[in-house]
Design an enzyme around this catalytic site. Structure first.
Site, short mmCIF file in Angstrom:
data_model
loop_
_atom_site.label_atom_id
_atom_site.label_comp_id
_atom_site.label_asym_id
_atom_site.label_seq_id
_atom_site.Cartn_x
_atom_site.Cartn_y
_atom_site.Cartn_z
N LYS A 14 -82.54 -15.21 8.98
CA LYS A 14 -83.72 -13.90 9.64
C LYS A 14 -83.59 -13.57 8.64
O LYS A 14 -85.71 -12.95 8.71
CB LYS A 14 -83.12 -13.06 10.70
CG LYS A 14 -82.80 -13.91 11.73
CD LYS A 14 -81.50 -13.09 13.27
CE LYS A 14 -80.91 -11.73 12.62
NZ LYS A 14 -79.25 -11.88 12.14
N ARG A 134 -72.10 -7.65 0.05
CA ARG A 134 -72.08 -6.65 1.12
C ARG A 134 -70.66 -6.07 2.22
O ARG A 134 -70.10 -6.74 2.13
CB ARG A 134 -73.00 -7.03 2.68
CG ARG A 134 -74.51 -6.99 1.94
CD ARG A 134 -75.16 -7.41 3.24
NE ARG A 134 -74.75 -7.65 4.66
CZ ARG A 134 -75.72 -7.86 5.31
NH1 ARG A 134 -76.83 -8.63 5.54
NH2 ARG A 134 -75.77 -7.50 6.84
P1 AMP Z 1 -77.96 -6.94 9.94
O1 AMP Z 1 -78.48 -7.11 7.88
O2 AMP Z 1 -79.13 -7.23 10.68
O3 AMP Z 1 -77.32 -8.14 9.92
O4 AMP Z 1 -78.14 -6.08 10.64
C1 AMP Z 1 -76.17 -5.73 9.50
C2 AMP Z 1 -75.46 -4.45 10.29
O5 AMP Z 1 -76.78 -2.93 10.65
C3 AMP Z 1 -75.30 -4.91 11.81
O6 AMP Z 1 -73.80 -5.84 11.68
C4 AMP Z 1 -75.31 -3.79 12.48
O7 AMP Z 1 -73.83 -3.34 12.42
C5 AMP Z 1 -75.95 -3.08 12.26
N1 AMP Z 1 -77.66 -2.72 12.89
C6 AMP Z 1 -78.75 -3.72 12.47
N2 AMP Z 1 -79.19 -3.81 13.86
C7 AMP Z 1 -78.68 -3.79 14.93
C8 AMP Z 1 -79.18 -3.17 15.74
N3 AMP Z 1 -80.29 -3.63 16.61
N4 AMP Z 1 -78.69 -3.01 17.08
C9 AMP Z 1 -77.18 -2.27 16.45
N5 AMP Z 1 -76.71 -2.37 15.01
C10 AMP Z 1 -77.43 -2.73 13.72
#
Ligand code: AMP
Length: 195
Positions: A14, A134
């Site tokens: 993404k 990460r």
């Molecule tokens: P990502 O980089 O999109 O995988 O997001 C990393 C982390 O940020 C996720 O595992 C959640 O802990 C938090 N996070 C990101 N977007 C959301 C969302 N829309 N709702 C809740 N937590 C989020």
């Protein structure tokens, strides 16, 4: 004007696609994950609150996430379109986004669902763990994030599909091939980069 969402499991690509598409369509890519990571790094009150959830591979509470997105979408650069990467992820967030868009008299144009099989996702996330380090890319947390996605986020695709908005795109293959597939499906809906 293009308003789009990218939905897919962790590791589907993404973030990579969001950056490329945002450039192509001249719209901001709004990644809630990136915004949370920025806040964690800078130890802001939001970051301090979000960190524990993120490290455990859980979702940050809807109240915090919704407020963040509501604020970000009110900025000038998001008035002419936007790409949301990683939001909404829960049914509560989906309702909030509906409310925000309704208040602005706008609607989504397309929801791009990026797919990849689980083995490939795990492989990519393990690779990213080595490259980016990460905190949420450890094997146990990766497994948990995939489960949380299946449980809370995958069902949202049905909601958007019932509105005729979902384009399912195979996220496997070269980055530029995946981008080309996405652009093709966006243009097939009559949406153009400079429209
Ligand atoms: P990502 O980089 O999109 O995988 O997001 C990393 C982390 O940020 C996720 O595992 C959640 O802990 C938090 N996070 C990101 N977007 C959301 C969302 N829309 N709702 C809740 N937590 C989020």
């Amino acid at each position: 004007m293009t308003r789009l969402l990218l939905i897919g499991p962790p590791g589907a690509g993404k973030g990579t696609q969001a950056a490329l598409l945002a450039q192509r369509f001249s719209i901001p890519a709004i990644s809630t994950g990136d915004i949370f990571r920025f806040n964690v790094k800078n130890q802001t009150p939001l970051g301090v609150e979000a960190k524990g959830y993120m490290d455990r591979g859980e979702y940050v509470p809807d109240s915090l996430t919704n407020a963040l997105v509501r604020d970000r979408l009110s900025h000038e650069d998001a008035q002419k379109g936007f790409l949301l990467d990683g939001y909404p992820r829960t049914s509560d967030q989906t309702e909030e986004l509906d409310d925000i868009l309704r208040e602005n008299n706008t609607k989504l144009d397309i929801v791009v669902q990026l797919t990849a099989d689980t083995n490939e996702l795990v492989r990519r996330l393990a690779h990213r763990a080595q490259v980016e380090g990460r905190a949420d890319d450890t094997p146990e947390v990766i497994r948990h994030r995939l489960d949380v996605y299946e449980e809370q986020t995958a069902p949202l695709i049905d909601i958007y599909a019932s509105r005729g908005l979902v384009a399912m795109i195979d996220g496997l293959g070269e980055i530029e091939d995946v981008t080309a597939r996405i652009i093709e499906s966006i243009e097939a809906r009559g949406l153009h980069p400079d429209a």
